[in-house]
Write an enzyme that holds these catalytic residues in place. Sequence first.
Site, short mmCIF file in Angstrom:
data_model
loop_
_atom_site.label_atom_id
_atom_site.label_comp_id
_atom_site.label_asym_id
_atom_site.label_seq_id
_atom_site.Cartn_x
_atom_site.Cartn_y
_atom_site.Cartn_z
N HIS A 62 0.84 -1.20 0.00
CA HIS A 62 0.00 0.00 0.00
C HIS A 62 0.87 1.25 0.00
O HIS A 62 2.10 1.17 0.17
CB HIS A 62 -0.97 0.00 1.19
N HIS A 64 1.42 3.80 1.97
CA HIS A 64 1.93 4.53 3.13
C HIS A 64 3.45 4.51 3.03
O HIS A 64 4.04 3.48 2.71
CB HIS A 64 1.44 3.90 4.45
N ASP A 66 5.98 4.30 4.87
CA ASP A 66 6.87 3.32 5.53
C ASP A 66 6.91 1.99 4.78
O ASP A 66 7.66 1.09 5.16
CB ASP A 66 6.46 3.11 7.01
N HIS A 67 6.13 1.88 3.72
CA HIS A 67 6.12 0.64 2.93
C HIS A 67 6.70 0.80 1.52
O HIS A 67 6.87 -0.18 0.82
CB HIS A 67 4.71 0.05 2.86
N HIS A 142 -7.46 -1.44 5.67
CA HIS A 142 -6.55 -0.40 6.16
C HIS A 142 -7.10 0.96 5.77
O HIS A 142 -8.18 1.05 5.19
CB HIS A 142 -5.15 -0.67 5.57
N ASP A 210 -0.51 -3.75 5.90
CA ASP A 210 -1.07 -3.42 7.20
C ASP A 210 -2.57 -3.73 7.18
O ASP A 210 -3.21 -3.58 6.14
CB ASP A 210 -0.92 -1.93 7.48
N HIS A 268 6.07 -5.18 12.16
CA HIS A 268 5.46 -3.86 12.04
C HIS A 268 5.18 -3.29 13.44
O HIS A 268 4.07 -2.87 13.76
CB HIS A 268 4.17 -3.94 11.20
#
Length: 305
Positions: A62, A64, A66-67, A142, A210, A268
């Site tokens: 996805h 975000h 941090d990914h 999410h 997530d 995570h």
Amino acid sequence: MSFEITILGSSAAVPVKGRHMTSQHVRIGNQQFLIDCGEATQHQLINLGISLHKIEHIFISHLHGDHFFGLPGLLSTMNMQRRTDPLYIHGPRGLDEVLLANFKHTKTDLSFKVFLYDNPTMFPEVIYENEKLTVETIPLTHRVPCTGFLFREKQKQYRIIPEKLPSGLPFEAFRALKRGEDIDFQGEQIFYKNVTLPPRKSRSYAFCSDTKYSKSVISKVYGVDLLYHESTFMHRHLDRANTTFHTTAHQAGTVAKEAKVGELLIGHFSARYGDLNNLLEEAREEFPNTELAKEGKQFTILERE
Ligand SMILES: [Zn+2]
């Protein structure tokens, strides 16, 4: 055939000393894959002695940061090292715009072809397949469209017992026996059950991050050998997990127990937790065969009869 998962990053949202943003390297036979690509992914690949250039497919769960914030940097390094092999990226809709803006404004002209595919997010769908393996999406719950990924070996072939076969058997006959078919050879019937061992079990790995705790995940990952499930929070922070659409360690353990998986990896982790063993203990109360998906750890799924 090898089936190994190496953890490159385990941290949620922001990095912590010694913990990096989400990324995992998957090696199945001679094929290499990357799941998510948070910041520091390329550093972690180098630290762990994994060649950037052998990665063929990258799966992004996805959008975000941090990914996937490590992706432009990783592609730039591949370019500077004059990669020529094509790269296949499977990500959410919109990833193409982010990457194109990057390359446009940095005036980067890649030395290799990149094929970008939008992940279907509503239903599970096979998004990659070769003769031995499929990769299927797992729709997750999410704050933005998000999918997990299920790597599953295809049905394997029967194993020939060479000493039970007559000499001079043509190659096609071998192949038919391996598929579980009886054959005729020089007027005699050969039954595959008499000359083969049963196929080894197909192995599977599910990556789920997530996501808010969701029962629908249970049927999607049912019976997998290894399940990675995000465990951002302790259960005492359930309210926070609910509002941010994340899972607690207790809930991740419940998913693993109800899905009857072989082993659970949790990761995570929120930066608020210094000692991850509390998360581990909480998940193990529900599902004892749980491990922490910590940086540098490698998990192997062994062949089974
Ligand atoms: Zn997220």
